[in-house]
Design an enzyme around this catalytic site. Structure first.
Site, mmCIF file in Angstrom:
data_model
loop_
_atom_site.group_PDB
_atom_site.id
_atom_site.type_symbol
_atom_site.label_atom_id
_atom_site.label_comp_id
_atom_site.label_asym_id
_atom_site.label_seq_id
_atom_site.Cartn_x
_atom_site.Cartn_y
_atom_site.Cartn_z
ATOM 1 N N LYS A 8 0.859 -1.186 0.000
ATOM 2 C CA LYS A 8 0.000 0.000 0.000
ATOM 3 C C LYS A 8 0.892 1.232 0.000
ATOM 4 O O LYS A 8 1.702 1.426 0.903
ATOM 5 C CB LYS A 8 -0.896 -0.006 1.231
ATOM 6 C CG LYS A 8 -1.757 1.243 1.351
ATOM 7 C CD LYS A 8 -2.731 1.131 2.507
ATOM 8 C CE LYS A 8 -3.527 2.401 2.670
ATOM 9 N NZ LYS A 8 -4.478 2.299 3.783
ATOM 10 N N LYS B 77 -2.247 -1.431 -3.837
ATOM 11 C CA LYS B 77 -3.108 -0.243 -3.745
ATOM 12 C C LYS B 77 -2.275 1.009 -3.815
ATOM 13 O O LYS B 77 -1.243 1.072 -3.132
ATOM 14 C CB LYS B 77 -3.826 -0.307 -2.407
ATOM 15 C CG LYS B 77 -4.733 0.844 -2.107
ATOM 16 C CD LYS B 77 -5.316 0.647 -0.751
ATOM 17 C CE LYS B 77 -6.153 1.844 -0.381
ATOM 18 N NZ LYS B 77 -6.609 1.761 0.981
HETATM 19 C C1 PBG Z 1 -6.914 3.318 5.664
HETATM 20 C C2 PBG Z 1 -7.473 3.213 4.311
HETATM 21 C C3 PBG Z 1 -7.395 4.180 3.314
HETATM 22 C C4 PBG Z 1 -8.061 3.665 2.196
HETATM 23 C C5 PBG Z 1 -8.533 2.413 2.536
HETATM 24 N N1 PBG Z 1 -8.153 2.140 3.849
HETATM 25 C C6 PBG Z 1 -6.877 5.553 3.317
HETATM 26 C C7 PBG Z 1 -5.554 5.874 3.790
HETATM 27 O O1 PBG Z 1 -4.659 5.036 3.932
HETATM 28 O O2 PBG Z 1 -5.376 7.055 4.040
HETATM 29 C C8 PBG Z 1 -8.207 4.383 0.899
HETATM 30 C C9 PBG Z 1 -9.228 3.869 -0.030
HETATM 31 C C10 PBG Z 1 -9.573 4.810 -1.107
HETATM 32 O O3 PBG Z 1 -8.959 5.876 -1.293
HETATM 33 O O4 PBG Z 1 -10.536 4.505 -1.830
HETATM 34 N N2 PBG Z 1 -7.616 2.594 6.591
#
Ligand code: PBG
Length: 308
Positions: A179, A232
């Site tokens: 991520k 991601k």
């Molecule tokens: C954090 C989380 C995020 C997303 C999913 N889980 C945001 C982040 O890390 O700031 C992002 C998903 C999206 O942008 O659609 N729990």
């Protein structure tokens, strides 16, 4: 001759369940996506199943936030209640729960924070403990898979151990293994009401410049017991997705995130893009690049478009 064919089984629909509302509410930066109330979630999930989807991914917005993210692992927390409601009404629908602390922490970070003057640290091991507790509470409510999205080190192993010890050895783990710290999460933070109140997430999320490191991160999660590995965001990381699929050969998921969604929506609203054609092309590209599963805010529309 077509090599890559989309099916409704490819898609996972995220749902934002908020304890703070009584009726569904639009999210301004994500047209077509709504926060829904706990009373509406079972019907919303049933609607997803009726459209032909097999899985939803739950995010919770709690009434109370604190510095220990207590609502994240409360037995009657928003996600725990939502899972039970969905499983009562649509038991065959696969329920995946987001395991993270950012929506439940008063400061909006994904872990426990210690502040020293101007600096702050996210305490990895203390955070992992709370994440494992959260995962067990989701499994107890009936979640089929838990999906840790926090990026702390060692959390997959800790969650696997905690699930097994509590008798949930059948509960799977979909790990956000690679991520990246991304500009494309902006709209999500409005949807989940989880923007960090100070600092950013770059000490625990990955540098977008690093692909070899992404493979090392994935290898760790695989060794610790991840069942599904996830990359991601999606479109700017197709090379990473491809390499992860080729290298590990595991079921590989990709998250087409809020900012990627918002860009296409905004262009389509202006008449600059044909939304449906663009979305089908993006999703075909993700699957072609190695995605077995795609988390997308278009999941329900996609299922309908494909079936037609
Ligand atoms: C954090 C989380 C995020 C997303 C999913 N889980 C945001 C982040 O890390 O700031 C992002 C998903 C999206 O942008 O659609 N729990």
């Amino acid at each position: 001759m077509r090599e890559t064919v989309l099916t409704p089984n490819d898609f996972i629909l995220p749902l934002f369940v908020s304890e703070k509302i009584a009726h569904r509410r639009n999210i301004a930066s994500m047209p077509g996506v709504e926060q829904i109330s706990p009373n509406e979630v079972a019907a919303e999930a049933a609607r997803a199943a009726a459209a032909g989807l097999q899985a939803v991914l739950l995010f919770g917005i709690p009434n109370e936030k604190d510095e220990q993210a207590s609502s994240a692992y409360a037995e009657d927390g928003v996600v725990q209640k939502a899972v039970r409601a969905i499983k009562t009404e649509t038991p065959e629908l696969l329920v995946i729960t987001d395991v993270c602390l950012c929506e439940y922490m008063s400061h909006g970070h994904c872990g426990v924070v210690r502040q020293d003057g101007d600096h702050f640290h996210v305490l990895n091991d203390e955070s992992v403990e709370l994440l494992a507790k959260t995962a067990v509470s989701h499994a107890a409510a009936g979640a089929d898979l838990v999906a840790p999205s926090d990026m702390m080190d060692g959390r997959i192993g800790a969650i696997r151990e905690a699930l097994d010890a509590a008798g949930y050895e059948q509960t799977g783990i979909m790990s956000y293994a690679a991520k990246f710290a991304s500009a494309f999460y902006g709209p999500f933070r409005e949807a989940a009401e989880s923007p960090p109140q100070f600092g950013d997430r770059r000490t625990y999320q990955m540098d977008p410049a690093n692909a070899a490191e992404a493979l090392r991160e994935v290898a760790l999660d695989v060794a610790e017991g991840a069942d599904i590995i996830l990359v991601k965001p999606a479109s700017s990381y197709l090379d990473v997705l491809w390499r992860v699929k080729e290298r590990f050969g595991l079921t590989t998921a990709v998250y087409h995130v809020s900012g990627e969604y918002a860009m296409v929506k905004a262009a389509a609203e202006k008449g600059w893009l044909d939304e449906r054609a663009a979305v089908l092309e993006i999703m075909t590209g993700l699957k072609r690049a190695g995605a077995d599963l795609i988390i997308t805010y278009w999941a329900r529309e996609l299922a309908e478009w494909i079936r037609r």
